[in-house]
Write a protein that holds these residues in place. Sequence first.
Motif, short mmCIF file in Angstrom:
data_model
loop_
_atom_site.label_atom_id
_atom_site.label_comp_id
_atom_site.label_asym_id
_atom_site.label_seq_id
_atom_site.Cartn_x
_atom_site.Cartn_y
_atom_site.Cartn_z
N LEU A 172 -0.28 32.10 -11.99
CA LEU A 172 -1.19 31.70 -10.93
C LEU A 172 -0.81 32.45 -9.66
O LEU A 172 0.38 32.61 -9.37
N ARG A 173 -1.80 32.89 -8.91
CA ARG A 173 -1.55 33.67 -7.70
C ARG A 173 -1.96 32.88 -6.47
O ARG A 173 -3.08 32.39 -6.39
N GLY A 174 -1.03 32.77 -5.53
CA GLY A 174 -1.31 32.04 -4.30
C GLY A 174 -1.12 32.91 -3.08
O GLY A 174 -0.43 33.94 -3.12
N ALA A 175 -1.73 32.50 -1.97
CA ALA A 175 -1.60 33.25 -0.72
C ALA A 175 -1.76 32.30 0.46
O ALA A 175 -2.56 31.36 0.41
N VAL A 176 -0.98 32.55 1.51
CA VAL A 176 -1.04 31.79 2.75
C VAL A 176 -1.60 32.70 3.83
O VAL A 176 -1.15 33.83 4.01
N PHE A 177 -2.59 32.20 4.58
CA PHE A 177 -3.17 32.99 5.66
C PHE A 177 -3.24 32.16 6.93
O PHE A 177 -3.24 30.92 6.90
N VAL A 178 -3.28 32.85 8.08
CA VAL A 178 -3.34 32.20 9.39
C VAL A 178 -4.53 32.78 10.15
O VAL A 178 -4.65 34.01 10.28
N LEU A 179 -5.39 31.89 10.65
CA LEU A 179 -6.58 32.32 11.37
C LEU A 179 -6.41 32.16 12.87
O LEU A 179 -5.75 31.22 13.33
N ALA A 180 -7.04 33.07 13.62
CA ALA A 180 -7.08 32.93 15.07
C ALA A 180 -7.94 31.73 15.44
O ALA A 180 -8.83 31.32 14.68
#
Length: 247
Positions: A172-180
């Motif tokens: 399983l592939r996960g990702a963390v992102f941060v938005l302005a």
Amino acid sequence: MLALLLAVAGLLADAFDFTFTPVRPGPTPGPAQTTAPHAGPSPSEQFRYQATMQDGRRDLFDGQLHITTDRTVDVTEWFTVRALICGPANSDDLCLYPTELASAGAAPQRPPTSMTVPVGGRVGVVLTAPYSEIEIRDDLNPEGSAQPLTDPTDAATWWWSVRASKPGTYELRGAVFVLAADTDQELVPRETFTIRLTVERTSTYTAKQLWTLTLDVTKWSVPQIVAVLGALIGAGAFATWIRRRFR
């Protein structure tokens, strides 16, 4: 006579002060100039965008992602994947002693893996799998998958329900992102992680597979059954001949 006429013409020119000025043609008018449509943001919009991104990046700080990256589960059974992100000043037991909630009847899981991720804005986590055998439901997560993690004492959790239709090993592939703030623009590159998934066969799954195979056999036509029986008999006779030949 000619000399007389020239003399008269000279006197008249002096009297009236005639001056001959040749007329030069003006510039030839070209095609009408058109203004090209303005592409992209105006300088003021671009400045505001850059300022927002720079301010957002300056406000970022390190948080901790807790997630179990090695899992052993039963085939066709739904199980839960939880991602927990804690700010560095969060003192809740959930963040101080993170544990993975095991599904009913599932094998014990290893303690969650911890990794540093950027927080300080609207943070989101996504989970995907490049296999048709894996089904992921993210209906337990907030709309848009992004939650505010702007203070060092903040914490947020994401949940998914997952199941595999066949035994095997998957990722399983996960990702963390941060938005302005108030935008869908990501401030920094995504932090990624992988969950190694071992899906084990169960007695219920095996029985279902055998029953499906039996139903498929009963649908065979008479010529198909005769052909299979003939092949089995032929294989048996050949095996007997081999044993006698080399006994």
